[in-house]
Design an enzyme around this catalytic site. Structure first.
Site, PDB file in Angstrom:
ATOM      1  N   ASP A  85       0.832  -1.216   0.000  1.00  0.00           N
ATOM      2  CA  ASP A  85       0.000   0.000   0.000  1.00  0.00           C
ATOM      3  C   ASP A  85       0.865   1.264   0.000  1.00  0.00           C
ATOM      4  O   ASP A  85       1.995   1.252   0.485  1.00  0.00           O
ATOM      5  CB  ASP A  85      -0.922  -0.025   1.242  1.00  0.00           C
ATOM      6  CG  ASP A  85      -2.104   0.910   1.093  1.00  0.00           C
ATOM      7  OD1 ASP A  85      -2.351   1.399  -0.031  1.00  0.00           O
ATOM      8  OD2 ASP A  85      -2.785   1.154   2.107  1.00  0.00           O
TER       9      ASP A  85
ATOM     10  N   HIS B  59       2.283   3.785  -8.952  1.00  0.00           N
ATOM     11  CA  HIS B  59       1.984   2.385  -9.274  1.00  0.00           C
ATOM     12  C   HIS B  59       3.123   1.766 -10.091  1.00  0.00           C
ATOM     13  O   HIS B  59       3.472   0.610  -9.901  1.00  0.00           O
ATOM     14  CB  HIS B  59       0.661   2.281 -10.030  1.00  0.00           C
ATOM     15  CG  HIS B  59      -0.536   2.621  -9.188  1.00  0.00           C
ATOM     16  ND1 HIS B  59      -0.714   2.110  -7.936  1.00  0.00           N
ATOM     17  CD2 HIS B  59      -1.604   3.430  -9.424  1.00  0.00           C
ATOM     18  CE1 HIS B  59      -1.850   2.583  -7.428  1.00  0.00           C
ATOM     19  NE2 HIS B  59      -2.403   3.390  -8.315  1.00  0.00           N
TER      20      HIS B  59
ATOM     21  N   LEU C  93      10.843 -20.024  -5.232  1.00  0.00           N
ATOM     22  CA  LEU C  93       9.820 -19.185  -4.596  1.00  0.00           C
ATOM     23  C   LEU C  93       8.510 -19.190  -5.384  1.00  0.00           C
ATOM     24  O   LEU C  93       8.514 -19.035  -6.607  1.00  0.00           O
ATOM     25  CB  LEU C  93      10.347 -17.737  -4.515  1.00  0.00           C
ATOM     26  CG  LEU C  93       9.364 -16.689  -3.999  1.00  0.00           C
ATOM     27  CD1 LEU C  93       9.310 -16.702  -2.483  1.00  0.00           C
ATOM     28  CD2 LEU C  93       9.732 -15.297  -4.487  1.00  0.00           C
TER      29      LEU C  93
HETATM   30  C1  IPE Z   1      -5.402  -2.586  -0.169  1.00  0.00           C
HETATM   31  O1  IPE Z   1      -5.081  -1.252  -0.312  1.00  0.00           O
HETATM   32  C2  IPE Z   1      -5.382  -3.261  -1.490  1.00  0.00           C
HETATM   33  C3  IPE Z   1      -4.075  -3.397  -2.130  1.00  0.00           C
HETATM   34  C4  IPE Z   1      -2.945  -3.030  -1.633  1.00  0.00           C
HETATM   35  C5  IPE Z   1      -4.096  -4.025  -3.421  1.00  0.00           C
HETATM   36  P1  IPE Z   1      -6.201  -0.136  -0.426  1.00  0.00           P
HETATM   37  O2  IPE Z   1      -5.493   1.151  -0.615  1.00  0.00           O
HETATM   38  O3  IPE Z   1      -7.197  -0.496  -1.471  1.00  0.00           O
HETATM   39  O4  IPE Z   1      -6.903  -0.226   0.982  1.00  0.00           O
HETATM   40  P2  IPE Z   1      -7.840   0.809   1.749  1.00  0.00           P
HETATM   41  O5  IPE Z   1      -8.883   1.266   0.794  1.00  0.00           O
HETATM   42  O6  IPE Z   1      -6.975   1.952   2.190  1.00  0.00           O
HETATM   43  O7  IPE Z   1      -8.369   0.050   2.913  1.00  0.00           O
HETATM   44  C1  IPE Z   2      -1.592   0.360  -3.346  1.00  0.00           C
HETATM   45  O1  IPE Z   2      -1.383   1.734  -3.382  1.00  0.00           O
HETATM   46  C2  IPE Z   2      -1.865  -0.200  -4.696  1.00  0.00           C
HETATM   47  C3  IPE Z   2      -3.265  -0.567  -4.930  1.00  0.00           C
HETATM   48  C4  IPE Z   2      -4.220  -0.542  -4.042  1.00  0.00           C
HETATM   49  C5  IPE Z   2      -3.610  -0.986  -6.261  1.00  0.00           C
HETATM   50  P1  IPE Z   2      -2.589   2.753  -3.331  1.00  0.00           P
HETATM   51  O2  IPE Z   2      -3.010   3.079  -4.727  1.00  0.00           O
HETATM   52  O3  IPE Z   2      -3.677   2.298  -2.466  1.00  0.00           O
HETATM   53  O4  IPE Z   2      -1.880   4.020  -2.717  1.00  0.00           O
HETATM   54  P2  IPE Z   2      -2.476   4.996  -1.609  1.00  0.00           P
HETATM   55  O5  IPE Z   2      -2.915   4.142  -0.477  1.00  0.00           O
HETATM   56  O6  IPE Z   2      -3.621   5.715  -2.262  1.00  0.00           O
HETATM   57  O7  IPE Z   2      -1.346   5.884  -1.268  1.00  0.00           O
HETATM   58 MG    MG Z   3      -4.068   2.466  -0.501  1.00  0.00          MG
END
Ligand code: IPE
Ligand code: IPE
Ligand code: MG
Length: 252
Positions: free
Chosen positions: A32, A49, A143
């Site tokens: 995240d 990303h 892995l």
């Molecule tokens: C969780 O992250 C999903 C992934 C890392 C793929 P999110 O950014 O979607 O989670 P929330 O919305 O903050 O809970």
């Molecule tokens: C995690 O990073 C990747 C996915 C959920 C696809 P985020 O896109 O949730 O990044 P933040 O949490 O908004 O910073």
């Molecule tokens: Mg996120």
């Protein structure tokens, strides 16, 4: 006994690598913070990303070095469809890019690619790239890189229950025969051990519908670091902390 040569040096290295016996077999990571990483740098979210995608390679390498058996990475949740379509489109293209760039290297590293989640609902070219990677690495013995994509734990459990109900209707077993194992065997992860260590980056302290059943006894580890900045040193720190934990499973 040193099992392998360590490419990284930091002041903790000696201390960490004195103990190889308690390396987690299965590490699951909620990757995240890509968006906030980009925002902090004044870049569009998609730049985060892309950087996050590149980081997967770095973490696969170190996980391999540690002889981790399974690395499950949360790449896209069933809730992430709520995002703007431009961001979703970009996220759906990332696996194609990732595999185009890194598949030969992953094959060389003996990595076996697998997925959990509803792959059938992804765009067809994303599915094709993923299925090709699964097939091309199916004989690898190192892995397991298990990508959770279009994955949601609640959906997975509902599917499991539906499948069990169907088995019962077919007369394969009775309601009273259902055990915890029955549920486990009907999850995407039926062939995998449960995560020993579950890591979440970016400072959020929640599971966001990730491996709810499977993480019942996982050790949890959180860091404020955004996923693109989560490096070898932090990975080692998580393992080091894990090695100090006492897993009691309800016992004493
Ligand atoms: C969780 O992250 C999903 C992934 C890392 C793929 P999110 O950014 O979607 O989670 P929330 O919305 O903050 O809970
Ligand atoms: C995690 O990073 C990747 C996915 C959920 C696809 P985020 O896109 O949730 O990044 P933040 O949490 O908004 O910073
Ligand atoms: Mg996120």
């Amino acid at each position: 006994m040193a099992l392998f040569k360590l490419p990284f040096t930091n002041k903790d290295t000696k201390k960490i690598h004195n103990s190889y016996d308690k390396v987690p077999d299965h590490i699951a990571i909620i990757m995240d913070g890509n968006g906030r990483w980009a925002q902090k740098k004044g870049l569009p979210r998609i730049a985060g990303h892309r950087e996050g995608m590149d980081n997967i390679k770095r973490i696969v390498k170190i996980a391999n070095t540690y002889n981790v058996k399974i690395l499950t990475l949360y790449a896209f949740s069933t809730e992430n469809w709520k995002r703007p379509s431009t961001e979703i489109d970009f996220l759906m293209k990332l696996p194609i890019d990732f595999l185009q760039h890194y598949l030969p290297e992953l094959i060389e590293e003996n990595v076996r690619i697998q997925t959990i989640g509803e792959i059938d609902d992804l765009p067809i070219n994303t599915q094709t790239a993923i299925l090709r990677a699964i097939e091309n690495t199916s004989h690898n013995t190192g892995l397991i890189l298990n990508i959770a994509i279009n994955y949601g734990s609640k959906f997975e459990i509902v599917q499991s229950i539906k499948s069990i109900c169907n088995d019962i209707l077919q007369g394969e077993y009775k309601v009273d025969d259902i055990t915890e194992e029955t549920i486990t065997e009907h999850l995407y992860t039926s062939h995998l051990t449960d995560p020993d260590l579950l890591i979440r980056t970016s400072g959020e302290l929640r599971l966001s519908n990730f491996l709810l059943w499977q993480s019942a006894y996982s050790e949890l580890w959180f860091t404020d670091t955004f996923w693109p900045d989560f490096d070898e040193e932090e990975f080692e720190k998580a393992i080091n902390d894990y090695q100090k934990r006492k897993r009691r499973y309800g016992g004493i």
